[in-house]
Each structure stands twice: as structure tokens, then as C-alpha cells.
Design a protein around this motif. Structure first.
Motif, PDB file in Angstrom:
ATOM      1  N   SER A  17      -0.810  -1.772  -5.617  1.00 60.47           N
ATOM      2  CA  SER A  17      -0.592  -0.325  -5.616  1.00 60.47           C
ATOM      3  C   SER A  17       0.833   0.017  -5.198  1.00 60.47           C
ATOM      4  N   ASN A  18       1.417  -0.804  -4.328  1.00 58.27           N
ATOM      5  CA  ASN A  18       2.839  -0.697  -4.002  1.00 58.27           C
ATOM      6  C   ASN A  18       3.505  -1.905  -4.644  1.00 58.27           C
ATOM      7  N   SER A  19       4.173  -1.695  -5.754  1.00 59.99           N
ATOM      8  CA  SER A  19       4.732  -2.812  -6.524  1.00 59.99           C
ATOM      9  C   SER A  19       5.817  -3.568  -5.778  1.00 59.99           C
ATOM     10  N   ARG A  20       6.383  -2.973  -4.738  1.00 61.42           N
ATOM     11  CA  ARG A  20       7.432  -3.635  -3.959  1.00 61.42           C
ATOM     12  C   ARG A  20       6.858  -4.464  -2.816  1.00 61.42           C
ATOM     13  N   GLU A  21       5.682  -4.095  -2.347  1.00 61.97           N
ATOM     14  CA  GLU A  21       5.092  -4.792  -1.198  1.00 61.97           C
ATOM     15  C   GLU A  21       3.649  -5.181  -1.525  1.00 61.97           C
ATOM     16  N   ARG A  22       3.499  -6.102  -2.442  1.00 66.16           N
ATOM     17  CA  ARG A  22       2.163  -6.511  -2.876  1.00 66.16           C
ATOM     18  C   ARG A  22       1.451  -7.319  -1.787  1.00 66.16           C
ATOM     19  N   ILE A  23       0.146  -7.166  -1.754  1.00 67.50           N
ATOM     20  CA  ILE A  23      -0.670  -7.828  -0.735  1.00 67.50           C
ATOM     21  C   ILE A  23      -1.754  -8.664  -1.407  1.00 67.50           C
ATOM     22  N   LEU A  24      -1.835  -9.916  -1.017  1.00 67.17           N
ATOM     23  CA  LEU A  24      -2.890 -10.805  -1.481  1.00 67.17           C
ATOM     24  C   LEU A  24      -3.881 -10.972  -0.334  1.00 67.17           C
ATOM     25  N   THR A  25      -5.142 -10.640  -0.574  1.00 64.31           N
ATOM     26  CA  THR A  25      -6.159 -10.814   0.463  1.00 64.31           C
ATOM     27  C   THR A  25      -6.846 -12.154   0.254  1.00 64.31           C
TER      28      THR A  25
END
Length: 202
Positions: free
Chosen positions: A102-110
Motif C-alpha cells: 500500500s506504501n510503494s516506498r516502504e513495503r512490508i512482508l509479513t
């Protein structure tokens, strides 16, 4: 006046006799011995150059020698002083539960590690000192606070460049990860990816 000249002559003789022979380089300039108390030669390097030059020796080699399991990291976090923090490398095997872009600059992998969801920053922007601190870089090694802070960004950018392309196809699959983790007292503050590999451990 004669007395003063005599004192100066004696002082000069003593100074000369106390000198050591200094080797000369090809240009005839003296080669000065390295000051054991001098800071490393980072002042003439950009943060990006430092990150690239030290990646193997100060990041990957250190991680290889000192990375702990996720369970051991959780146990160790209980020893961190209240209000303080400590950063370590962790090697973990888990499953990708979700990818938040959702934030293309700060992607999060769970990742699901030991049955718990863990949010892992994968960039391209990662706002954490965890990698720099886990690698053992110290403020005393740098010219000033600005260079030290810039090294954080340079190391994080370099880490992102080493990561594989992560997309929705990773969700639901096993993953092997090298992580830089900032711990608080009994808590995990930041987790960022240093290496990621899709698939089971060999």
C-alpha cells in the motif's frame, strides 16, 4: 645572548638525537607511521562507498558468525535494559503470510515465525538503524553525526539492492531470511530484511 644560543643549540641537538629515521615514498615524501589512535579512513569516503566496501566483511561475515535464531533473539530481548535498545542479526525460516504494498516506498512482508506474525521491511526505503547497529558500526569511527546517520541510509539502500524481487507470488510459500532486528526490553521494535530466499531450507 651567548647563554641563550648555547641553550638553543643543546635543545636542537637533543631533538635531533631523539628523532627516528622515517622512510620516504617514491616522491621523496616521508611515510608517516599509522597513528594507532586515529579513526578509520572513512572521512574520504562517501557513505555509499563505505557501505559497498564493508558489506562482506562488516555485514555478511558478522551475520554469519553471530546471527541467532528468532527464539533466541526473543529470549535475549528480555535482557535489554528498559528504555534501551539493541540490534542483532537473526536467521529465520518461516512462511510468507502477506505482502503489504500500500506504501510503494516502504513495503512490508509479513512472515510467520514460530507461529507469530512478524512485519519485515523490504524497501526500497527502510527507516531503521538495525542493520548499521547489528553490524557493529560505532559513532566513534566516523567524522560526525551526519556521516554516521548517512551510513544508515547507505547500508539500507545497499541491502535492498541485494534482495530478490518480492511479489504476490511469495505469499503462502516458505522463506529463508537473514534479518536485522532492533530489540527493546522484551519487544521487537524494527525488523528489516538483509537476505531473502524463497523455498525450504536445504
Amino acid at each position: 645572548m651567548k647563554r641563550m644560543r648555547a641553550i638553543l643549540a643543546i635543545s636542537l641537538a637533543l631533538a635531533v638525537s631523539g628523532c627516528t629515521v622515517v622512510d620516504l615514498d617514491a616522491s621523496g615524501n616521508p611515510i608517516m607511521p599509522k597513528d594507532p589512535h586515529a579513526k578509520p579512513g572513512y572521512s574520504n569516503q562517501t557513505p555509499q562507498q563505505i557501505a559497498e566496501a564493508s558489506w562482506q566483511s562488516r555485514v555478511l561475515d558478522v551475520a554469519q558468525q553471530h546471527a541467532m535464531s528468532w527464539a533466541d533473539m526473543e529470549t535475549k530481548s528480555s535482557t535489554v535494559k528498559a528504555g534501551g535498545s539493541e540490534s542483532v542479526f537473526v536467521r529465520a525460516s518461516g512462511t510468507v503470510a502477506a505482502l503489504d504494498e500500500s506504501n510503494s516506498r516502504e513495503r512490508i512482508l509479513t512472515l510467520t515465525l514460530n507461529g507469530k506474525p512478524v512485519r519485515v521491511s523490504i524497501g526500497p526505503v527502510m527507516r531503521s538503524n538495525a542493520l548499521r547497529d547489528a553490524a557493529g558500526f560505532r559513532f566513534e569511527e566516523f567524522t560526525n553525526q551526519v556521516q554516521y546517520a548517512q551510513l544508515t541510509r547507505a547500508l539500507n539502500r545497499h541491502a535492498v539492492q541485494q534482495l530478490p524481487k518480492v511479489d504476490a507470488s511469495w505469499v503462502g510459500k516458505p522463506v529463508q531470511a537473514l534479518l536485522a532486528v532492533e530489540m527493546g526490553h522484551g519487544t521487537v521494535n524494527d525488523v528489516m530484511a538483509v537476505e531473502l530466499k524463497s523455498g525450504e531450507a536445504p
